[in-house]
Design an enzyme around this catalytic site. Sequence first.
Site, PDB file in Angstrom:
ATOM      1  N   GLU A 152      15.558  48.144  34.559  1.00  0.00           N
ATOM      2  CA  GLU A 152      14.341  48.347  33.762  1.00  0.00           C
ATOM      3  C   GLU A 152      14.664  48.988  32.426  1.00  0.00           C
ATOM      4  O   GLU A 152      13.779  49.303  31.648  1.00  0.00           O
ATOM      5  CB  GLU A 152      13.354  49.244  34.526  1.00  0.00           C
ATOM      6  CG  GLU A 152      12.719  48.580  35.726  1.00  0.00           C
ATOM      7  CD  GLU A 152      11.732  49.507  36.425  1.00  0.00           C
ATOM      8  OE1 GLU A 152      10.760  49.959  35.796  1.00  0.00           O
ATOM      9  OE2 GLU A 152      11.945  49.780  37.625  1.00  0.00           O
ATOM     10  N   TYR A 190      25.298  83.017  59.673  1.00  0.00           N
ATOM     11  CA  TYR A 190      26.735  83.274  59.776  1.00  0.00           C
ATOM     12  C   TYR A 190      27.306  83.281  58.377  1.00  0.00           C
ATOM     13  O   TYR A 190      26.630  82.931  57.406  1.00  0.00           O
ATOM     14  CB  TYR A 190      27.411  82.170  60.614  1.00  0.00           C
ATOM     15  CG  TYR A 190      27.352  80.833  59.959  1.00  0.00           C
ATOM     16  CD1 TYR A 190      26.209  80.054  60.036  1.00  0.00           C
ATOM     17  CD2 TYR A 190      28.425  80.365  59.191  1.00  0.00           C
ATOM     18  CE1 TYR A 190      26.126  78.843  59.371  1.00  0.00           C
ATOM     19  CE2 TYR A 190      28.342  79.148  58.538  1.00  0.00           C
ATOM     20  CZ  TYR A 190      27.193  78.396  58.634  1.00  0.00           C
ATOM     21  OH  TYR A 190      27.099  77.214  57.972  1.00  0.00           O
ATOM     22  N   THR A 210      31.058  71.685  54.670  1.00  0.00           N
ATOM     23  CA  THR A 210      30.473  70.341  54.625  1.00  0.00           C
ATOM     24  C   THR A 210      29.616  70.099  53.380  1.00  0.00           C
ATOM     25  O   THR A 210      29.353  68.949  53.042  1.00  0.00           O
ATOM     26  CB  THR A 210      29.626  70.087  55.888  1.00  0.00           C
ATOM     27  OG1 THR A 210      28.633  71.100  55.994  1.00  0.00           O
ATOM     28  CG2 THR A 210      30.490  70.060  57.128  1.00  0.00           C
ATOM     29  N   ASP A 211      29.193  71.175  52.711  1.00  0.00           N
ATOM     30  CA  ASP A 211      28.271  70.995  51.583  1.00  0.00           C
ATOM     31  C   ASP A 211      28.849  70.112  50.474  1.00  0.00           C
ATOM     32  O   ASP A 211      28.143  69.263  49.918  1.00  0.00           O
ATOM     33  CB  ASP A 211      27.896  72.359  50.973  1.00  0.00           C
ATOM     34  CG  ASP A 211      26.991  73.181  51.883  1.00  0.00           C
ATOM     35  OD1 ASP A 211      26.590  72.678  52.957  1.00  0.00           O
ATOM     36  OD2 ASP A 211      26.670  74.325  51.515  1.00  0.00           O
ATOM     37  N   THR A 238      32.110  76.274  57.240  1.00  0.00           N
ATOM     38  CA  THR A 238      31.586  76.680  58.545  1.00  0.00           C
ATOM     39  C   THR A 238      32.633  76.593  59.639  1.00  0.00           C
ATOM     40  O   THR A 238      32.635  77.386  60.577  1.00  0.00           O
ATOM     41  CB  THR A 238      30.387  75.778  58.916  1.00  0.00           C
ATOM     42  OG1 THR A 238      29.375  76.004  57.962  1.00  0.00           O
ATOM     43  CG2 THR A 238      29.840  76.096  60.280  1.00  0.00           C
ATOM     44  N   LYS A 240      26.702  63.708  52.938  1.00  0.00           N
ATOM     45  CA  LYS A 240      26.000  64.581  53.892  1.00  0.00           C
ATOM     46  C   LYS A 240      24.512  64.243  53.823  1.00  0.00           C
ATOM     47  O   LYS A 240      23.917  64.272  52.745  1.00  0.00           O
ATOM     48  CB  LYS A 240      26.259  66.046  53.517  1.00  0.00           C
ATOM     49  CG  LYS A 240      25.688  67.033  54.525  1.00  0.00           C
ATOM     50  CD  LYS A 240      26.079  68.483  54.199  1.00  0.00           C
ATOM     51  CE  LYS A 240      25.578  69.419  55.296  1.00  0.00           C
ATOM     52  NZ  LYS A 240      25.962  70.813  55.059  1.00  0.00           N
TER      53      LYS A 240
HETATM   54  N1  GLU Z   1      27.694  76.179  53.015  1.00  0.00           N
HETATM   55  C1  GLU Z   1      28.764  76.062  53.930  1.00  0.00           C
HETATM   56  C2  GLU Z   1      29.905  75.227  53.377  1.00  0.00           C
HETATM   57  O1  GLU Z   1      29.745  74.156  52.875  1.00  0.00           O
HETATM   58  C3  GLU Z   1      28.256  75.599  55.199  1.00  0.00           C
HETATM   59  C4  GLU Z   1      28.291  74.174  55.458  1.00  0.00           C
HETATM   60  C5  GLU Z   1      29.347  73.798  56.439  1.00  0.00           C
HETATM   61  O2  GLU Z   1      30.521  74.077  56.294  1.00  0.00           O
HETATM   62  O3  GLU Z   1      28.926  73.182  57.375  1.00  0.00           O
HETATM   63  O4  GLU Z   1      31.005  75.706  53.451  1.00  0.00           O
END
Ligand code: GLU
Length: 348
Positions: free
Chosen positions: A305, A45, A111-112, A32, A184
């Site tokens: 367990e 986007y 971020t994924d 992103t 995340k």
């Molecule tokens: N799906 C995208 C990625 O991980 C969007 C998440 C992001 O970058 O915030 O590149």
Amino acid sequence: MRLIFKAVLLMILGATLAVAKPTIYILATGGTIAGSGSGSLDSSYTSGTVTVDKLIAAVPDINKIATIKGEQISNIGSQDMNNEVWLKLANRINELLNSGKADGIVVTHGTDTMEETAYFLNLVVKSDKPVVLVGAMRNSGSLSADGPLNLFNAVNVAISKDSVGKGVVVVMNDEIHAAREVTKTNTTGVDTFKSPNSGKIGTVFYGNVKYYMNPIRKHTASSAFDLTGVKELPRVDIIYSHANDNPDFVNVAVKNGAKGIVSAGLGNGNPYFSVLEALGEASKAGVVVVRDSRVGSGETTMNGEIDDAKYGFLTCDNLNAQKARVLLMLALTKTSDKAKIQEFFLTH
Ligand code: GLU
């Protein structure tokens, strides 16, 4: 005359030292932070459309504190991150840091899967120099895009002497998190990154870097892993548990050649009874099975367990399943000895 000559020489030397800035390589992978949408209030986007040069140009202040060099490693949404990019990225970082070309590295990333890439690099980068992952939750054309300040902060963390020896870190939303701990936690919020078991290790406020904690598990230069001679990584699958589960995914994973399985079990790592038996069979057949939890924090305790010795299972300590998968892949590049692999989980 000689005195004047000496004075001029000293002035030139002083000026040279004054402008000697650290060299930071920004290695861009997409996400992103490099995404763009159709409008500043549009939540739709496309990730990975903006190149590294444009990312750097959006934050001119970083050129005042470091000599910035940019390289495009990939330009993908991090949901498409894969072993090939990981190996390319890690090898390039090792080359840049160990040749002395770079004093620190900033990796821009979606971020994924940022936490997985961060932990992978944390285990295979062979240098004490700073390596910082950074991204954004809002794309570059969005109102209040968080990418530029995150990138400015990341470069400040990368040039900080206090970052040396900390292992790979993630910088987002004014916080510094250790690669092993960070995850995340929110699909859209800018405060999505947390370290649920230990908390953040530092903060960075408009470039002002402060650390409060040191990661103590083995990482980077002290890690047991390195990529010398590693051309590919073994297949390790994650099997997510739920009520009224069935063993089909375990059986397919084994049939399709998984060398390891991480079970994201219920609670303290408990799979549904039929899944438990299938995992036991997988283990008997030579697949390394690591019990983990879908809960997201806390330790999956040995023999909680489940009789781990009877089934031949290992446990993940308190790594989440996606990071346990990374560690198990790397462990399997070195050994299939379960005691040794369990030791890696307790030390890395
Ligand atoms: N799906 C995208 C990625 O991980 C969007 C998440 C992001 O970058 O915030 O590149």
